[in-house]
Design a protein around this motif. Structure first.
Motif, PDB file in Angstrom:
ATOM      1  N   MET A 188      -4.057   1.721  -1.538  1.00 22.09           N
ATOM      2  CA  MET A 188      -3.540   1.731  -3.105  1.00 22.09           C
ATOM      3  C   MET A 188      -2.118   2.553  -3.163  1.00 22.09           C
ATOM      4  SD  MET A 188      -6.166   0.491  -5.039  1.00 22.09           S
ATOM      5  CE  MET A 188      -6.077   1.365  -6.445  1.00 22.09           C
ATOM      6  N   SER A 189      -2.229   3.620  -2.154  1.00 24.34           N
ATOM      7  CA  SER A 189      -1.013   4.367  -2.386  1.00 24.34           C
ATOM      8  C   SER A 189      -0.006   3.576  -1.691  1.00 24.34           C
ATOM      9  CB  SER A 189      -1.325   5.590  -1.306  1.00 24.34           C
ATOM     10  OG  SER A 189      -0.141   6.598  -1.258  1.00 24.34           O
ATOM     11  N   PHE A 190      -0.116   3.010  -0.528  1.00 21.72           N
ATOM     12  CA  PHE A 190       1.012   2.100   0.127  1.00 21.72           C
ATOM     13  C   PHE A 190       1.481   1.055  -1.038  1.00 21.72           C
ATOM     14  CE2 PHE A 190       2.976  -1.507   2.260  1.00 21.72           C
ATOM     15  CZ  PHE A 190       3.626  -0.693   3.159  1.00 21.72           C
ATOM     16  N   MET A 191       0.460   0.180  -1.490  1.00 30.68           N
ATOM     17  CA  MET A 191       1.177  -0.775  -2.572  1.00 30.68           C
ATOM     18  C   MET A 191       1.798  -0.202  -3.966  1.00 30.68           C
ATOM     19  SD  MET A 191       0.205  -3.473  -0.921  1.00 30.68           S
ATOM     20  CE  MET A 191       0.254  -4.575  -2.058  1.00 30.68           C
ATOM     21  N   SER A 207       9.593  -5.118   5.028  1.00 28.94           N
ATOM     22  CA  SER A 207       9.953  -4.943   3.509  1.00 28.94           C
ATOM     23  C   SER A 207      11.407  -5.126   3.108  1.00 28.94           C
ATOM     24  CB  SER A 207       9.607  -3.572   2.901  1.00 28.94           C
ATOM     25  OG  SER A 207       8.240  -3.520   2.802  1.00 28.94           O
ATOM     26  N   SER A 208      12.207  -4.624   4.286  1.00 29.48           N
ATOM     27  CA  SER A 208      13.877  -4.958   4.220  1.00 29.48           C
ATOM     28  C   SER A 208      14.147  -6.377   4.606  1.00 29.48           C
ATOM     29  CB  SER A 208      14.366  -3.941   5.163  1.00 29.48           C
ATOM     30  OG  SER A 208      14.440  -2.496   4.503  1.00 29.48           O
ATOM     31  N   LEU A 209      13.224  -6.696   5.437  1.00 31.53           N
ATOM     32  CA  LEU A 209      13.510  -8.231   5.639  1.00 31.53           C
ATOM     33  C   LEU A 209      13.328  -9.107   4.721  1.00 31.53           C
ATOM     34  CD1 LEU A 209      14.249 -10.756   7.870  1.00 31.53           C
ATOM     35  CD2 LEU A 209      11.797 -10.179   8.794  1.00 31.53           C
ATOM     36  N   LEU A 210      12.031  -8.900   4.036  1.00 31.23           N
ATOM     37  CA  LEU A 210      11.684 -10.014   2.964  1.00 31.23           C
ATOM     38  C   LEU A 210      12.720  -9.577   1.686  1.00 31.23           C
ATOM     39  CD1 LEU A 210       7.762  -9.242   2.873  1.00 31.23           C
ATOM     40  CD2 LEU A 210       9.174 -11.422   3.132  1.00 31.23           C
ATOM     41  N   VAL A 216       5.503  -0.442  -2.323  1.00 30.03           N
ATOM     42  CA  VAL A 216       5.613  -2.167  -2.511  1.00 30.03           C
ATOM     43  C   VAL A 216       6.302  -2.050  -3.846  1.00 30.03           C
ATOM     44  CG1 VAL A 216       4.936  -4.262  -2.897  1.00 30.03           C
ATOM     45  CG2 VAL A 216       4.181  -2.835  -0.795  1.00 30.03           C
ATOM     46  N   LEU A 217       5.580  -1.383  -4.732  1.00 29.54           N
ATOM     47  CA  LEU A 217       6.093  -1.556  -6.370  1.00 29.54           C
ATOM     48  C   LEU A 217       7.001  -0.344  -6.593  1.00 29.54           C
ATOM     49  CD1 LEU A 217       2.488  -2.225  -7.795  1.00 29.54           C
ATOM     50  CD2 LEU A 217       4.463  -3.749  -7.487  1.00 29.54           C
ATOM     51  N   GLY A 218       6.820   0.994  -5.846  1.00 31.89           N
ATOM     52  CA  GLY A 218       7.567   2.045  -6.135  1.00 31.89           C
ATOM     53  C   GLY A 218       9.162   1.810  -6.237  1.00 31.89           C
ATOM     54  N   SER A 219       9.823   2.660  -7.133  1.00 38.16           N
ATOM     55  CA  SER A 219      11.513   2.656  -6.926  1.00 38.16           C
ATOM     56  C   SER A 219      12.062   2.891  -5.821  1.00 38.16           C
ATOM     57  CB  SER A 219      11.792   3.491  -8.138  1.00 38.16           C
ATOM     58  OG  SER A 219      11.575   4.881  -7.583  1.00 38.16           O
ATOM     59  N   LYS A 220      11.431   3.449  -4.915  1.00 37.79           N
ATOM     60  CA  LYS A 220      12.170   3.757  -3.434  1.00 37.79           C
ATOM     61  C   LYS A 220      11.840   2.478  -2.599  1.00 37.79           C
ATOM     62  CE  LYS A 220      12.328   8.603  -4.111  1.00 37.79           C
ATOM     63  NZ  LYS A 220      12.066  10.007  -3.393  1.00 37.79           N
ATOM     64  N   SER A 221      11.203   1.512  -2.950  1.00 40.93           N
ATOM     65  CA  SER A 221      10.795   0.683  -1.996  1.00 40.93           C
ATOM     66  C   SER A 221      12.095  -0.550  -1.890  1.00 40.93           C
ATOM     67  CB  SER A 221       9.455  -0.452  -2.325  1.00 40.93           C
ATOM     68  OG  SER A 221       9.374  -1.394  -1.521  1.00 40.93           O
ATOM     69  N   PRO A 222      12.220  -1.281  -0.642  1.00 41.52           N
ATOM     70  CA  PRO A 222      13.029  -2.112  -0.630  1.00 41.52           C
ATOM     71  C   PRO A 222      13.009  -3.374  -1.671  1.00 41.52           C
ATOM     72  CG  PRO A 222      12.659  -1.435   1.586  1.00 41.52           C
ATOM     73  CD  PRO A 222      11.619  -1.012   0.819  1.00 41.52           C
ATOM     74  N   LEU A 223      11.258  -3.569  -1.776  1.00 42.77           N
ATOM     75  CA  LEU A 223      11.054  -4.645  -2.513  1.00 42.77           C
ATOM     76  C   LEU A 223      11.087  -4.418  -4.238  1.00 42.77           C
ATOM     77  CD1 LEU A 223       8.205  -5.772  -0.147  1.00 42.77           C
ATOM     78  CD2 LEU A 223      10.418  -6.867  -0.875  1.00 42.77           C
ATOM     79  N   TYR A 224      11.640  -3.244  -4.431  1.00 45.39           N
ATOM     80  CA  TYR A 224      11.532  -2.762  -5.824  1.00 45.39           C
ATOM     81  C   TYR A 224      12.337  -3.743  -6.795  1.00 45.39           C
ATOM     82  CZ  TYR A 224      11.997  -0.220 -10.193  1.00 45.39           C
ATOM     83  OH  TYR A 224      11.956   0.345 -11.515  1.00 45.39           O
ATOM     84  N   GLY A 225      11.940  -4.347  -7.904  1.00 48.20           N
ATOM     85  CA  GLY A 225      12.358  -5.135  -8.725  1.00 48.20           C
ATOM     86  C   GLY A 225      12.463  -6.591  -8.232  1.00 48.20           C
ATOM     87  N   ARG A 226      12.050  -6.944  -7.219  1.00 50.11           N
ATOM     88  CA  ARG A 226      11.746  -8.216  -6.628  1.00 50.11           C
ATOM     89  C   ARG A 226      10.553  -8.914  -7.253  1.00 50.11           C
ATOM     90  NH1 ARG A 226      15.480  -5.066  -4.663  1.00 50.11           N
ATOM     91  NH2 ARG A 226      17.466  -6.412  -3.722  1.00 50.11           N
ATOM     92  N   ARG A 227       9.412  -8.191  -7.649  1.00 49.66           N
ATOM     93  CA  ARG A 227       8.153  -8.623  -8.047  1.00 49.66           C
ATOM     94  C   ARG A 227       8.335  -9.546  -9.522  1.00 49.66           C
ATOM     95  NH1 ARG A 227       7.729  -3.387  -9.989  1.00 49.66           N
ATOM     96  NH2 ARG A 227       6.621  -3.353 -12.081  1.00 49.66           N
ATOM     97  N   THR A 228       7.535 -10.536  -9.671  1.00 50.99           N
ATOM     98  CA  THR A 228       7.463 -11.260 -10.933  1.00 50.99           C
ATOM     99  C   THR A 228       6.390 -10.685 -11.519  1.00 50.99           C
ATOM    100  OG1 THR A 228       6.758 -13.199  -9.981  1.00 50.99           O
ATOM    101  CG2 THR A 228       9.208 -13.002  -9.920  1.00 50.99           C
ATOM    102  N   PRO A 272      -0.012  -4.028   3.904  1.00 52.13           N
ATOM    103  CA  PRO A 272       0.214  -2.583   4.785  1.00 52.13           C
ATOM    104  C   PRO A 272      -0.252  -2.594   6.230  1.00 52.13           C
ATOM    105  CG  PRO A 272      -0.859  -2.277   2.653  1.00 52.13           C
ATOM    106  CD  PRO A 272      -0.919  -3.897   2.907  1.00 52.13           C
ATOM    107  N   TYR A 273      -0.872  -3.506   6.721  1.00 51.49           N
ATOM    108  CA  TYR A 273      -1.149  -3.437   8.233  1.00 51.49           C
ATOM    109  C   TYR A 273       0.110  -4.049   8.679  1.00 51.49           C
ATOM    110  CZ  TYR A 273      -6.277  -2.588   7.638  1.00 51.49           C
ATOM    111  OH  TYR A 273      -7.482  -1.787   7.553  1.00 51.49           O
ATOM    112  N   LEU A 274       0.669  -5.170   8.132  1.00 56.62           N
ATOM    113  CA  LEU A 274       2.022  -5.829   8.685  1.00 56.62           C
ATOM    114  C   LEU A 274       2.893  -4.729   8.841  1.00 56.62           C
ATOM    115  CD1 LEU A 274       3.594  -8.225   9.972  1.00 56.62           C
ATOM    116  CD2 LEU A 274       3.906  -8.987   7.352  1.00 56.62           C
ATOM    117  N   ALA A 275       3.089  -4.064   7.646  1.00 60.35           N
ATOM    118  CA  ALA A 275       4.198  -3.079   7.381  1.00 60.35           C
ATOM    119  C   ALA A 275       3.994  -1.977   8.344  1.00 60.35           C
ATOM    120  CB  ALA A 275       4.204  -2.486   6.043  1.00 60.35           C
ATOM    121  N   GLN A 276       2.668  -1.583   8.450  1.00 60.14           N
ATOM    122  CA  GLN A 276       2.424  -0.515   9.643  1.00 60.14           C
ATOM    123  C   GLN A 276       2.878  -0.898  10.932  1.00 60.14           C
ATOM    124  OE1 GLN A 276      -1.497   0.658   9.810  1.00 60.14           O
ATOM    125  NE2 GLN A 276      -1.207   2.164  11.356  1.00 60.14           N
ATOM    126  N   SER A 277       2.644  -2.148  11.337  1.00 59.94           N
ATOM    127  CA  SER A 277       2.853  -2.697  12.784  1.00 59.94           C
ATOM    128  C   SER A 277       4.541  -2.958  12.865  1.00 59.94           C
ATOM    129  CB  SER A 277       2.147  -3.758  13.121  1.00 59.94           C
ATOM    130  OG  SER A 277       2.513  -5.035  12.383  1.00 59.94           O
TER     131      SER A 277
END
Length: 467
Positions: free
Chosen positions: A144-147, A119-122, A151-163, A109-114
């Motif tokens: 907790m809210s950010f992650m 997340s889109s890049l990843l 990160v895990l939420g359906s509106k995140s660019p990373l949604y569906g990428r976690r294994t 979250p600190y990286l994403a804040q700065s």
């Protein structure tokens, strides 16, 4: 000292063994030991890059990330930083085409804040490289809210990428006891009840000393880490800590429903609901309902973080003594007047934890649908009653338990009351098993009654902790 976390390590090792692209999300509240877990996991891995993001500017985080990616040259010098995050991360993904690599981004979250575009890049890099990559990417965070949402939420660019994902929780009382050695069973429960299962909090205590000594020398006192921690924790996580403190204080004083809290502190219903939701996400409080009861109107809230509970109930009552530097006297009064009742409530949690462990191991042959507690009205007596431990099994079984944290052995009257109340929880149970949990054992009469009934198990605190 590293204890517990066997299940979490197993998940990480399983992901690593696949030797294909993996994205594992690890999250949990601050101080719970996420970084320690990941360090333990990566200790024996041949190729690991561990990037600790900081609450700083994007340029500073890029410089730190570049140092992790590039390492040092043969002269011990770190090459110049990459011009962009994209260039740095593309290098990592390219390298992982030919190497099994564990790449950890801690405090994501600190990286994403700065750098909000991270997340889109990843996402783009994962989609482009995942079929050929041998990278195990671990995103770790304490917000907790950010992650959960970004990160895990359906509106995140990373949604569906976690294994895989791991929510790292505080230890239960039994893993906590390993950190409190050589404390006996009673002291382990007492100390756990004061700080809970957060490893950093447990490290502050001395299990070889009495509970009163730990209160006076480790928990109470304006300069003590644990005394200031509840307010410090909230200050890091929320914008208006004073109002959150008011909600927690109201809960500590017995207001368990939103309407009661609203009336107690004078906030609107919507404001109270928002504060309760945030505190629940932070793991400070939890919403509970009677086992087997789907009626939301019967739900209550309670403080589930033991350090917050101890701070806002026990310590708050003796704040004037603490402020005058009289920690020893405050600790003595707490032990003499309040501790037994306070620990008794936490002993109920410990008993539920023990029962769930027994079910998981198969020592109690019940597959639980729900494990918690029950309360309701006894129509025979026209009064509200509760059952400290209640579990409903997959095949319709009922497990009901009563917990006694008293200096005297539990008697047969306690068993009779439990048997009567169990009928209120589930009359149509396929099988009912009764448990009595006791700090000080059981009377001979109680033992004989349990043997006569045949469906009763008597468990002492020493037995629960294998002593």
């Amino acid at each position: 000292m590293f204890v517990g976390r066997s299940q979490e390590l197993a998940v990480l090792e399983e992901a690593y063994a696949m030797d294909s692209f993996q994205m594992v999300v690890v999250y949990g509240r601050r101080r719970v030991g996420k970084s320690t877990l990941l360090r333990r996991f990566t200790d024996n891995k041949p190729d690991v890059r561990f990037f600790q993001a900081r609450e700083t500017s994007a340029s500073e985080n890029l410089r730190a990330l570049s140092a992790v990616v590039l390492g040092q040259d043969e002269n011990g010098q770190t090459p110049p930083a990459y011009p962009t995050f994209e260039a740095a991360l593309e290098n990592m993904f390219s390298y992982a085409d030919d190497h099994r690599l564990v790449f950890v981004i801690d405090e994501y979250p600190y990286l994403a804040q700065s750098y909000p575009g991270i997340s889109s890049l990843l996402q783009n890099l994962i989609d482009r490289c995942k079929n050929s990559s041998h990278m195990m990417l671990v995103l770790c965070g304490s917000s907790m809210s950010f992650m959960e949402h970004r990160v895990l939420g359906s509106k995140s660019p990373l949604y569906g990428r976690r294994t895989a994902q791991l929510k790292v929780k505080p230890f239960d009382a039994f893993d906590s006891a390993a950190m409190l050695a050589p404390a006996d069973a009673v002291r382990s429960v007492e100390l756990y009840s004061l700080v809970g299962g957060v490893p950093l909090y447990l490290e502050q205590l001395d299990g070889s000393r009495s509970t009163e000594w730990n209160l006076a020398n480790r928990i109470l006192g304006l300069s003590r880490y644990l005394y200031a921690e509840p307010e410090n924790y909230l200050s890091q996580e929320v914008r208006t800590p004073a109002l959150y403190n008011a909600v927690i204080s109201s809960l500590a004083h017995g207001c368990t429903r939103p309407v009661d809290i609203k009336n107690d502190i004078g906030l609107s219903s919507s404001a109270v609901a928002g504060y309760l939701k945030s505190l629940e996400e932070l793991g400070v409080i939890e919403r509970i309902a009677p086992v087997g009861d789907a009626n939301r109107k019967h739900a209550r809230y309670r403080i589930c973080d033991c350090l917050f509970l101890a701070h806002f109930s026990l310590a708050a009552r003796h704040a004037e003594l603490v402020e005058r530097g009289m920690e020893r006297q405050a600790a003595e009064r707490i032990v003499q007047r309040d501790l037994s009742t306070y620990v008794g409530h936490i002993f109920e949690d410990v008993s539920r934890q023990w029962l769930l462990r027994q079910m998981t191991s198969g020592d109690v042959p019940v597959l639980p649908l729900e494990v918690g507690r029950w309360w309701g009205t006894d129509p025979r007596r026209h009064e509200t009653v509760d059952v400290d431990v209640a579990a409903i099994g997959l095949d319709g079984e009922l497990v009901a338990g009563e917990c006694k944290w008293e200096a005297k052995p539990a008697g047969s009257d306690v068993l009779g009351t439990l048997a009567s109340r169990a009928e209120l929880v589930r009359k149509d149970a396929s099988r009912t098993i009764l448990y009595l949990f006791s700090k000080s054992g059981f009377t001979d009469e109680c033992k004989a009654d349990a043997l006569r009934r045949g469906n009763v198990r008597l468990v002492t605190a020493d037995e629960m902790f294998g002593r």
